[in-house]
Motif scaffolding. Structure first.
Motif, short mmCIF file in Angstrom:
data_model
loop_
_atom_site.label_atom_id
_atom_site.label_comp_id
_atom_site.label_asym_id
_atom_site.label_seq_id
_atom_site.Cartn_x
_atom_site.Cartn_y
_atom_site.Cartn_z
N GLY A 137 0.81 -1.21 0.00
CA GLY A 137 0.00 0.00 0.00
C GLY A 137 0.84 1.26 0.00
O GLY A 137 0.53 2.23 -0.70
N VAL A 138 1.91 1.26 0.75
CA VAL A 138 2.81 2.41 0.77
C VAL A 138 3.45 2.56 -0.61
O VAL A 138 3.54 3.68 -1.15
CB VAL A 138 3.88 2.27 1.88
CG1 VAL A 138 4.94 3.35 1.76
CG2 VAL A 138 3.22 2.32 3.26
N MET A 139 3.86 1.44 -1.20
CA MET A 139 4.43 1.49 -2.55
C MET A 139 3.41 2.08 -3.53
O MET A 139 3.75 2.94 -4.34
CB MET A 139 4.85 0.08 -2.99
CG MET A 139 6.02 -0.49 -2.22
SD MET A 139 6.24 -2.29 -2.39
CE MET A 139 6.44 -2.48 -4.15
N ALA A 140 2.17 1.61 -3.44
CA ALA A 140 1.12 2.10 -4.35
C ALA A 140 0.87 3.60 -4.17
O ALA A 140 0.52 4.28 -5.12
CB ALA A 140 -0.17 1.32 -4.13
N GLY A 141 1.05 4.08 -2.95
CA GLY A 141 0.89 5.50 -2.70
C GLY A 141 2.00 6.35 -3.28
O GLY A 141 1.85 7.56 -3.42
N PRO B 288 -5.07 1.70 -5.35
CA PRO B 288 -5.31 0.27 -5.52
C PRO B 288 -4.05 -0.58 -5.38
O PRO B 288 -2.96 -0.16 -5.77
CB PRO B 288 -5.86 0.17 -6.94
CG PRO B 288 -5.24 1.33 -7.65
CD PRO B 288 -5.13 2.42 -6.61
N VAL B 289 -4.23 -1.75 -4.81
CA VAL B 289 -3.20 -2.79 -4.78
C VAL B 289 -3.87 -4.08 -5.24
O VAL B 289 -4.85 -4.51 -4.64
CB VAL B 289 -2.62 -2.98 -3.35
CG1 VAL B 289 -1.69 -4.19 -3.31
CG2 VAL B 289 -1.88 -1.73 -2.89
N ALA B 290 -3.37 -4.65 -6.32
CA ALA B 290 -3.87 -5.95 -6.78
C ALA B 290 -3.31 -6.99 -5.82
O ALA B 290 -2.10 -7.11 -5.68
CB ALA B 290 -3.42 -6.23 -8.20
N THR B 291 -4.17 -7.70 -5.13
CA THR B 291 -3.72 -8.61 -4.08
C THR B 291 -4.04 -10.05 -4.45
O THR B 291 -5.14 -10.35 -4.89
CB THR B 291 -4.41 -8.25 -2.73
OG1 THR B 291 -4.16 -6.86 -2.47
CG2 THR B 291 -3.86 -9.09 -1.60
N VAL B 292 -3.05 -10.91 -4.27
CA VAL B 292 -3.22 -12.34 -4.54
C VAL B 292 -3.40 -13.06 -3.20
O VAL B 292 -3.40 -12.45 -2.14
CB VAL B 292 -2.03 -12.91 -5.34
CG1 VAL B 292 -1.96 -12.24 -6.72
CG2 VAL B 292 -0.72 -12.76 -4.60
N ALA B 293 -3.53 -14.37 -3.26
CA ALA B 293 -3.77 -15.18 -2.07
C ALA B 293 -2.60 -15.11 -1.09
O ALA B 293 -1.47 -14.77 -1.45
CB ALA B 293 -4.00 -16.64 -2.47
#
Length: 158
Positions: A69-73, A106-111
């Motif tokens: 999330g920090v990276m996405a920001g 947004p963060v595309a999140t996987v399992a």
């Protein structure tokens, strides 16, 4: 130029990173891996994101899992989050931290522990601009189908 930049929150996430790099190697994708904590090395993370020349980021972190999330920001490039299990909640805390991002970040999140799917999602993103890579992905999907069909054929009586 690095195609995919993988950043782990700590060195304890290396087994998940190996899942990512194994698939990226299979597809001849250039990548770089680092350990940079969003909590303990925020300035290093910010400098890294500012100077990076990659197309896609993968952030791997457990527990509070704020890294992706920090990276996405800090960027407009796609960020894929991989929540890591192992805490008292088996990674549910990390998963919820990644998928509950605020509007506009947004963060595309996987399992949980889903390094394989993070790699494949990064490759799908890269394939949008690379026909040869897209063709290799189609072949990969065909191989998966063939394996399922072979497993079914060899199932025998249960």
């Amino acid at each position: 130029m690095t195609d995919v930049r993988i950043i782990m929150g700590s060195a304890s996430d290396v087994e998940i990173a190996k899942k990512v790099t194994s698939i990226l190697k299979d597809f001849d994708i250039d990548y770089q891996v680092s350990v940079i904590s969003a909590h303990r090395a925020l300035n290093v993370l910010e400098e890294t994101i500012k100077k990076d020349d990659c197309d896609v980021y993968i952030g791997i972190a457990g527990m509070a899992a704020h890294l992706a999330g920090v990276m996405a920001g800090m960027t407009i490039k796609p960020v894929i989050g991989v929540p890591v299990g192992g805490s008292n909640t088996a990674g549910l805390d990390a998963l919820l931290s990644m998928v509950q991002m605020p509007k506009g970040v947004p963060v595309a999140t996987v399992a949980i522990n889903g390094g394989n799917n993070a790699a494949l999602l990064a490759i799908q993103i890269l394939a949008l601009k690379d026909e040869e890579l897209a063709s290799r992905l189609k072949d990969h999907k065909k191989e998966m189908l063939e394996k399922v069909l072979a497993d079914d054929k060899n199932l025998g009586e249960i």
